[in-house]
Design an enzyme around this catalytic site. Structure first.
Site, PDB file in Angstrom:
ATOM      1  N   GLU A 734       0.878  -1.184   0.000  1.00 16.93           N
ATOM      2  CA  GLU A 734       0.000   0.000   0.000  1.00 16.93           C
ATOM      3  C   GLU A 734       0.903   1.217   0.000  1.00 16.93           C
ATOM      4  OE1 GLU A 734      -3.068  -0.360  -0.401  1.00 16.93           O
ATOM      5  OE2 GLU A 734      -3.235  -2.493   0.050  1.00 16.93           O
ATOM      6  N   CYS A 768      -1.600   9.222   3.943  1.00 20.60           N
ATOM      7  CA  CYS A 768      -1.564   8.822   2.532  1.00 20.60           C
ATOM      8  C   CYS A 768      -2.829   9.300   1.825  1.00 20.60           C
ATOM      9  CB  CYS A 768      -1.436   7.319   2.423  1.00 20.60           C
ATOM     10  SG  CYS A 768      -2.621   6.474   3.435  1.00 20.60           S
TER      11      CYS A 768
HETATM   12  P1  NAD Z   1       8.774   4.439   3.963  1.00 15.98           P
HETATM   13  O1  NAD Z   1       8.535   3.718   2.686  1.00 15.98           O
HETATM   14  O2  NAD Z   1       9.950   5.309   4.041  1.00 15.98           O
HETATM   15  O3  NAD Z   1       8.901   3.392   5.162  1.00 15.98           O
HETATM   16  C1  NAD Z   1       7.926   2.415   5.410  1.00 15.98           C
HETATM   17  C2  NAD Z   1       8.596   1.244   6.109  1.00 15.98           C
HETATM   18  O4  NAD Z   1       9.468   0.634   5.206  1.00 15.98           O
HETATM   19  C3  NAD Z   1       9.423   1.622   7.315  1.00 15.98           C
HETATM   20  O5  NAD Z   1       9.250   0.631   8.297  1.00 15.98           O
HETATM   21  C4  NAD Z   1      10.817   1.614   6.787  1.00 15.98           C
HETATM   22  O6  NAD Z   1      11.786   1.357   7.777  1.00 15.98           O
HETATM   23  C5  NAD Z   1      10.747   0.476   5.813  1.00 15.98           C
HETATM   24  N1  NAD Z   1      11.772   0.505   4.766  1.00 15.98           N
HETATM   25  C6  NAD Z   1      12.410   1.561   4.254  1.00 15.98           C
HETATM   26  N2  NAD Z   1      13.258   1.174   3.301  1.00 15.98           N
HETATM   27  C7  NAD Z   1      13.134  -0.163   3.199  1.00 15.98           C
HETATM   28  C8  NAD Z   1      13.731  -1.148   2.382  1.00 15.98           C
HETATM   29  N3  NAD Z   1      14.646  -0.832   1.465  1.00 15.98           N
HETATM   30  N4  NAD Z   1      13.363  -2.428   2.556  1.00 15.98           N
HETATM   31  C9  NAD Z   1      12.463  -2.783   3.456  1.00 15.98           C
HETATM   32  N5  NAD Z   1      11.849  -1.881   4.261  1.00 15.98           N
HETATM   33  C10 NAD Z   1      12.190  -0.597   4.117  1.00 15.98           C
HETATM   34  O7  NAD Z   1       7.407   5.210   4.284  1.00 15.98           O
HETATM   35  P2  NAD Z   1       7.086   6.121   5.524  1.00 15.98           P
HETATM   36  O8  NAD Z   1       7.815   7.393   5.379  1.00 15.98           O
HETATM   37  O9  NAD Z   1       7.204   5.356   6.785  1.00 15.98           O
HETATM   38  O10 NAD Z   1       5.515   6.370   5.287  1.00 15.98           O
HETATM   39  C11 NAD Z   1       5.056   7.348   4.448  1.00 15.98           C
HETATM   40  C12 NAD Z   1       4.610   6.751   3.130  1.00 15.98           C
HETATM   41  O11 NAD Z   1       3.658   5.735   3.360  1.00 15.98           O
HETATM   42  C13 NAD Z   1       3.900   7.754   2.247  1.00 15.98           C
HETATM   43  O12 NAD Z   1       4.321   7.576   0.925  1.00 15.98           O
HETATM   44  C14 NAD Z   1       2.435   7.364   2.393  1.00 15.98           C
HETATM   45  O13 NAD Z   1       1.633   7.737   1.304  1.00 15.98           O
HETATM   46  C15 NAD Z   1       2.531   5.901   2.545  1.00 15.98           C
HETATM   47  N6  NAD Z   1       1.363   5.351   3.205  1.00 15.98           N
HETATM   48  C16 NAD Z   1       0.465   4.656   2.463  1.00 15.98           C
HETATM   49  C17 NAD Z   1      -0.675   4.137   3.052  1.00 15.98           C
HETATM   50  C18 NAD Z   1      -1.694   3.367   2.262  1.00 15.98           C
HETATM   51  O14 NAD Z   1      -2.550   2.721   2.868  1.00 15.98           O
HETATM   52  N7  NAD Z   1      -1.651   3.391   0.950  1.00 15.98           N
HETATM   53  C19 NAD Z   1      -0.883   4.328   4.409  1.00 15.98           C
HETATM   54  C20 NAD Z   1       0.077   5.032   5.151  1.00 15.98           C
HETATM   55  C21 NAD Z   1       1.198   5.528   4.539  1.00 15.98           C
END
Ligand code: NAD
Length: 978
Positions: A734, A768
Site C-alpha cells: 500500500e 496517505c
Molecule cells: P517508507 O517507505 O519510508 O517506510 C515504510 C517502512 O518501510 C518503514 O518501516 C521503513 O523502515 C521500511 N523501509 C524503508 N526502506 C526499506 C527497504 N529498502 N526495505 C524494506 N523496508 C524498508 O514510508 P514512511 O515514510 O514510513 O511512510 C510514508 C509513506 O507511506 C507515504 O508515501 C504514504 O503515502 C505511505 N502510506 C500509504 C498508506 C496506504 O494505505 N496506501 C498508508 C500510510 C502511509
C-alpha cells in the site's frame, strides 16, 4: 417534590389556560388564511422525495448567479417531480433546453426564494431589519435580532462578525430608544462565530479566544442599553458556550449587568443538569440573568452525527421526552425567580399553557412572563398571546440570503417534517384539546448500528470533562515513562539488539521518547527461526480460536486506549483527536478481521452426484510486516492482525521513527499471553534488515505500507526467487497518493473550505489519503482561494500535547528539510501563500500550512507526493477538465468532489479514478468496514484494508475434489433406486 394534589391542580390549570389560548388562536387563524408557502409546505410533508429535492435546491439556489446554470440545476433536481410552483415555471422547465425558456424560469425561481427568505428573515441589512422591528412593535411585540452570516472559518471572519455585531448594537441604539422594554435593543449572538478554531477538546483555549471578542460586544451592548442573549448551538460546543457565558459575566465589568441571557435546549438529555449548574452560578453572581428555554433546532444533525460515530445521542429520541423535559426545566426555573428570569421560546400550545400555569402558581402576572417565537412562524399564536396580555419577543434573523441559507433550510425542514406541527407553528383552526395532552414519554432502548455484526469503535468526542481529564492524565502518565529502553522480542523473549534507535519527540526534538534495540541480520535469522518454530502450532488452531485472540487483544487495547493515544501524541506528533482515532482504528481492525476470519473458516462445499468439492483457506507461512510511522498503531495492528488471524506467524519491522509505540503494543501482546513466536518484534533499518528479511526464502508474505519507492522495490525483491525458495511470495504494498479534491462551481464554501483544510492539513498533511491538490471549477476560484487561505492561516500550530493545536510538527528533521526544499523549488513557478510563520514554536519541526496557487497540472507540485502540509490549488474551466486534471497522475488513492449538481456527482462516480472517492465530505478518515481502504495505479497492489477481501491475500485457497462414484454407485444419489 410537589404533592400529588399540587400536580393535579397544575395540570387542571394547564388545561384551562390552554383552552383559553386555543380559543384565541382559532380566532386569529380564521382571520389569517393560507398563503402559497403553505401549499409548498403541505406538498413537502406529503411527498418525501419532493421535500429532499426542494430543500437541496433551496440550499444551492443562492450560489447560482447564472440563469442557465440555475435552470440546469432545477431540471436536475426536479426532472421526475411535479413542481407546486406556478404553471409557467413548470412549463418553462419542460422546455428548458430552449434558450428562450431560461429568462422566463430563472427570475420566477429567484422570486420564489426571495419570498421564502422574506417569510423567515427580517431583511437583508440593518435598515430592512429596522423596518421589520417597527412593524412588530406596532403589533405590540418586542424583538431580538440575530445577524446571520456565513460559517466562520477564519480569524478574519470572526473579526468581521464581532465588528458587525458591535456596529449593529450602535445602529440599534441610535435608531431605537432603550425604553420602553418592547423597543429596547436586543440581539442574540452565536459564540461559535467569534472563534474560528473552537475546539471541544480545548474548552479553556476556546473560551479565552471567544471571550476576547465577546467582551467588546457586551460592552457596546451595555453602553447602548441593549440586552444580549447567547444562543445555544451544536452539542459539541455546548460546554464551551456555557463556560464562556459564566466566565465573562462573572468578570467585574459585567458582574452587575442584568441584561444578559443564555439559551438552554431541552432536547438535550443534559438540559436539567446544565440548568442546575447555571442556577448555582447565578446565585453566586447575585445579579439575575435571563434563561431562554428552547427545544433546540439541530435535532436531525445531532442524531445523524451521533449515529455515524456510534455515540449515544445527546438529544432525546422521542418528542414526548423533549416535551416533558421542557416542562421539567420550566418548573425548575420558575422555582427560582430571584436568580433568573425566564423566556419561554416555543410554538407549542401545551408548553405555553404550562408556562402560564406555572407562573400563575408562583404568583407572577402575565406581564412578568416573556414568550419568544421565531419570525415568520406561528404568527397567529403570537397575536393570541399578545391578545391575552403576555409579553412577546420575536426572534428576527436577518442578513444576506446566501449567508442565511443554513437558517432558511432549517426552518423549512422543521416546517415540512410533519411530525411536530405544534412546535413549528403550522397552526390550524380547531386543533382541539388533544394538543394539550400531557407528554407521556415511553421507555426506549437504542442499539448501536452494526454492519455484518461489526460496529466501529466510537472515537472520543471530548465534550465531557471526564474524557478530557482521562486523556490529560494518560499524557501525564506516559510522560513519566519517557527515556526507557525497549528490547527486541524474539520467540516471546526480550532480546538484546545490535544497536539502538533513539526515538525523539518531533515537537521537542531534545526530548527522548525511548531507545529501541535494533536488529542485525543474525538477529533477523533468529526471528525467522522463532516464527517458523511457532508456525505449526499456531496454524493448526481453529480459526475461531485465533479470532478469539484478536478479540482479547482488542479488549486489552480498549482498556488502555488513552495511554496508546498519548504515546502517539508524543512520538508521532498527532493531536488528541488524530491520536485517539488511530487507536480506535487499530481496535476496529482486530475485531473486523476476527469476524472475517470466522466467516472464511466455513468450508465451501459444492456437491454433484458422484463428485464432492471442498474449498478452504490455509495459512501461507511466515509474514513480514513492514509498517510506516504515520499510523503507527492502526496500520501495524491491521497488517499484523490480518497476518496472524489467517494462521501465519509474523515478524514486525516498525518504522524507525515510531518504534516505541510498536514496543508497547508488543508488550500488550505478551501481557494477554499470545503464544511465543507468533509475533516477533524486530525494529531495524529498512534498507538493511528490512531488505534482508524481504529477500529471505523463509518469508512467505510481505505486508508493506509506505512509500512508492520502497513499495515498488519490495515488489521487485519479492518477485525474485532465492536459492532454496519453493514458493512465490505474496507482496501486499500500500503506497502513496497525490490526492485531489474537485470544488465544483456550485459548491458550498462553508462545507468545501473546512473539508479541504481537514483533508490537506489534518496531521500536517502526513496521511496517505491527504489532499495535496484542490481543483477549483470556474468562477468560484477567487472566492474559494480567499477563504481557504484565510482559514489556513487561522489554523493553530503548536505542541500537540495542548489540545487546542490543530497542527503539530512534521515527523522529523529529514522530512522538514525535504518539504522545505519542495517549497523553495515550487516558488519558482507558482505563488505561495503560507500561514503565519512568526507564530511557530521556536523548537520542533513545525511548519505553517503552505498553499500554492496558480499551479499547472504537470508541475511537480501537482504530480509528486510531498507528504507534508503543502497544498496546490489548480483551476479548471469546467467539471470535465477538472476530472481530467484529477486523473492525470501516476497515483489513484483517494479523491473528492464538492458539488451540488447531481449529474456531476454521478459523473465522478464513474470517471474519477481512485480507490476511495468521497463526495461532499473530507477525503481522510476511512473507517474499517464502512470504507475499505486502498488504491491502484502506483498507489497500491493489494485488496482493500478493512474490507472483506483483505484476508484472502494472507492465505492459499485449496480445493479438494473427490470422485465418489464406485462401480456405478454414488452415495448421494437417491430416488429411483428404492
Ligand atoms: P517508507 O517507505 O519510508 O517506510 C515504510 C517502512 O518501510 C518503514 O518501516 C521503513 O523502515 C521500511 N523501509 C524503508 N526502506 C526499506 C527497504 N529498502 N526495505 C524494506 N523496508 C524498508 O514510508 P514512511 O515514510 O514510513 O511512510 C510514508 C509513506 O507511506 C507515504 O508515501 C504514504 O503515502 C505511505 N502510506 C500509504 C498508506 C496506504 O494505505 N496506501 C498508508 C500510510 C502511509
Amino acid at each position: 417534590m410537589p404533592s400529588a394534589a399540587a400536580i393535579a391542580d397544575l395540570e387542571a390549570r394547564i388545561q384551562v389556560l390552554g383552552s383559553r389560548l386555543l380559543t384565541q388562536l382559532d380566532r386569529e387563524v380564521k382571520a389569517a388564511g393560507g398563503g402559497w408557502l403553505d401549499v409548498l409546505v403541505s406538498r413537502a410533508i406529503q411527498d418525501r422525495e419532493f421535500r429532499v429535492q426542494a430543500l437541496r435546491f433551496v440550499d444551492v439556489l443562492p450560489t447560482l448567479q447564472d440563469d442557465a446554470e440555475l435552470v440546469a440545476h432545477l431540471k436536475e433536481y426536479f426532472v421526475n417531480t411535479a413542481l407546486p410552483w406556478p404553471a409557467v415555471s413548470h412549463w418553462s422547465l419542460r422546455h428548458s433546453d430552449a434558450p428562450w425558456a431560461v429568462p422566463i424560469a430563472a427570475p420566477l425561481v429567484r422570486a420564489t426564494l426571495r419570498g421564502l427568505s422574506r417569510r423567515f428573515m427580517g431583511g437583508r441589512d440593518t435598515r430592512q431589519a429596522l423596518g421589520t422591528i417597527s412593524r412588530l412593535q406596532r403589533k405590540g411585540m418586542a424583538y431580538t435580532l440575530d445577524l446571520l452570516g456565513e460559517a466562520v472559518l477564519s480569524e478574519q471572519e470572526a473579526d468581521r462578525y464581532q465588528q458587525a455585531c458591535t456596529e449593529l448594537l450602535q445602529d440599534l441604539a441610535q435608531a431605537v430608544p432603550a425604553s420602553p422594554e418592547a423597543q429596547r435593543p436586543h440581539v442574540s449572538l452565536k459564540l461559535s462565530s467569534l472563534y474560528s478554531q473552537i475546539q471541544p477538546a480545548d474548552p479553556r483555549g476556546s473560551v479565552a479566544a471567544i471571550a476576547a471578542r465577546l467582551r467588546p460586544i457586551l460592552a457596546a451592548a451595555r453602553e447602548a442599553g441593549a440586552a444580549v442573549t447567547i444562543d445555544m448551538e451544536q452539542y459539541a460546543f455546548r460546554h464551551i458556550v456555557m463556560q464562556c457565558f459564566m466566565t465573562v459575566l462573572t468578570e467585574p465589568d459585567f458582574r452587575d449587568w442584568p441584561d444578559a441571557g443564555i439559551a438552554i435546549q431541552t432536547y438535550l438529555k443534559d438540559a436539567r443538569d446544565d440548568l442546575q449548574t447555571l442556577l448555582a452560578w447565578a446565585d453566586r453572581r447575585a445579579t439575575p440573568v435571563q434563561v431562554r428555554i428552547v427545544r433546540g433546532a439541530y435535532w436531525d444533525y445531532e442524531t445523524v452525527i451521533a449515529r455515524q460515530h456510534g455515540w449515544d445521542a445527546p438529544v432525546w429520541e422521542q418528542k414526548a421526552q423533549t416535551d416533558a423535559g421542557f416542562e421539567a426545566c420550566l418548573e425548575l426555573l420558575m422555582s427560582r425567580p430571584g436568580s433568573v428570569s425566564v423566556a419561554v421560546a416555543s410554538h407549542n400550545v401545551r408548553s405555553l399553557a404550562c408556562a402560564m400555569a406555572l407562573a400563575e402558581s408562583r404568583g407572577l402576572s402575565a406581564g412578568d412572563l416573556e414568550f419568544q417565537m421565531l419570525y415568520g412562524m406561528a404568527d397567529e399564536l403570537k397575536l393570541a398571546l399578545v391578545g391575552m396580555g403576555y409579553r412577546l419577543r420575536v426572534y428576527v434573523p436577518f442578513g444576506e440570503t446566501l449567508h442565511g441559507m443554513a437558517y432558511l433550510v432549517r426552518r423549512l425542514l422543521e416546517n415540512s417534517s410533519g411530525q411536530s406541527i405544534l412546535d413549528t407553528g403550522m397552526l390550524k383552526t380547531g386543533m382541539g384539546q388533544a394538543c394539550l395532552e400531557k407528554p407521556r414519554p415511553s421507555v426506549t432502548h437504542t442499539s448501536r448500528h452494526t454492519h455484518g455484526g461489526f460496529s466501529n469503535q466510537p472515537v472520543h468526542r471530548f465534550v465531557r470533562q471526564e474524557e478530557r481529564t482521562a486523556f490529560a492524565a494518560a499524557l501525564h502518565a506516559v510522560r513519566g515513562r519517557l527515556d526507557e529502553d525497549y528490547p527486541l522480542i524474539i520467540g516471546g523473549e526480550p532480546a538484546a539488539g545490535a544497536g539502538w534507535i533513539t526515538s525523539s519527540n518531533p515537537a521537542l526534538p531534545a526530548e527522548v521518547i525511548g531507545r529501541v534495540a535494533v536488529a542485525d541480520r543474525s538477529l533477523a535469522d533468529q526471528a525467522l527461526a522463532a516464527a517458523h518454530a511457532a508456525a505449526p502450532g499456531w496454524s493448526r488452531l481453529p480459526a475461531h480460536e485465533r479470532a478469539a485472540w484478536l478479540r482479547k487483544i482488542a479488549t486489552a487495547l480498549l482498556r488502555q486506549r488513552d495511554r496508546f493515544a498519548a504515546w502517539q501524541v508524543l512520538e508521532a506528533g498527532k493531536n488528541w483527536t488524530e491520536a485517539d482515532a488511530d487507536v480506535c482504528e487499530a481496535i476496529d481492525f482486530l475485531i473486523y478481521y476476527a469476524i472475517q476470519a470466522e466467516r472464511l473458516a466455513g468450508l465451501q462445499v459444492i456437491e454433484l452426484s458422484g463428485e464432492h468439492n471442498r474449498c478452504c483457506y490455509r495459512p501461507r507461512g511466515v509474514g513480514l510486516v513492514i509498517t510506516p510511522w504515520n499510523f503507527p498503531l492502526a496500520i501495524l495492528t491491521g497488517m499484523l492482525s490480518a497476518t496472524i488471524v489467517s494462521g501465519n506467524t509474523a515478524i514486525v519491522k516498525p518504522s524507525s521513527l515510531t518504534p516505541v509505540i510498536g514496543a508497547h503494543f508488543m508488550q500488550l501482546l505478551r501481557d494477554v499471553g499470545l503464544p511465543p513466536g507468533v509475533v516477533n518484534y524486530l525494529p531495524g533499518h529498512g534498507n538493511d534488515v528490512g531488505e534482508y528479511l524481504a529477500a529471505s526464502p523463509r518469508v512467505n508474505i510481505i505486508a508493506f505500507t509506505g512509500s512508492r519507492e520502497v513499495g515498488t522495490r519490495l515488489l521487485g525483491i519479492g518477485a525474485q526467487l532465492q536459492p532454496g525458495q519453493t514458493h512465490i511470495k505474496r507482496v501486499i504494498a500500500e503506497m502513496g497518493g497525490k490526492n485531489a479534491i474537485i470544488v465544483d462551481a456550485d459548491a458550498d464554501l462553508d462545507d468545501a473550505v473546512p473539508g479541504v483544510l481537514q483533508s490537506a492539513f489534518g496531521y500536517q498533511g502526513q496521511k496517505c489519503s491527504a489532499a495535496s491538490r484542490v481543483i477549483v471549477v470556474g468562477k468560484l476560484y477567487a472566492a474559494f482561494v480567499k477563504r481557504l487561505v484565510e482559514a489556513a492561516q487561522s489554523l493553530t500550530v503548536g505542541d500537540p500535547q495542548q489540545p487546542g493545536n490543530f497542527l503539530g510538527p512534521v515527523i522529523d528533521a529529514v522530512a522538514y528539510a525535504r518539504i522545505q526544499k519542495v517549497i523553495e523549488e515550487g516558488r519558482q513557478h507558482a505563488q505561495l501563500l503560507r500561514g503565519d510563520t512568526a507564530r511557530l514554536p521556536p523548537e520542533g519541526h513545525f511548519m505553517a500550512p503552505q498553499i500554492f496557487t496558480g499551479v499547472a497540472p504537470q508541475d511537480p507540485l501537482a504530480q509528486e507526493e510531498i507528504f507534508g502540509p503543502v497544498l496546490a490549488v489548480l483551476r479548471a474551466d469546467d467539471f470535465e477538465e477538472a476530472l481530467t486534471i484529477a486523473n492525470a497522475t501516476a497515483y489513484a488513492l483517494t479523491g473528492g468532489v464538492y458539488s451540488r449538481y447531481p449529474a456531476h456527482l454521478e459523473r465522478a462516480r464513474e470517471a474519477f479514478h481512485v480507490g476511495n472517492l468521497y463526495l461532499n465530505r473530507r477525503i481522510t478518515g476511512a473507517l474499517v468496514s464502512r470504507q475499505p481502504f486502498g488504491g491502484f495505479k502506483l498507489s497500491g497492489a493489494g485488496s482493500k484494508a478493512g474490507g472483506p477481501d483483505y484476508l484472502l491475500q494472507f492465505m492459499d485457497t485449496v480445493c479438494v475434489t473427490e470422485n465418489t462414484l464406485r462401480r456405478g454407485f454414488a452415495p448421494d444419489i437417491s430416488g429411483n433406486a428404492e
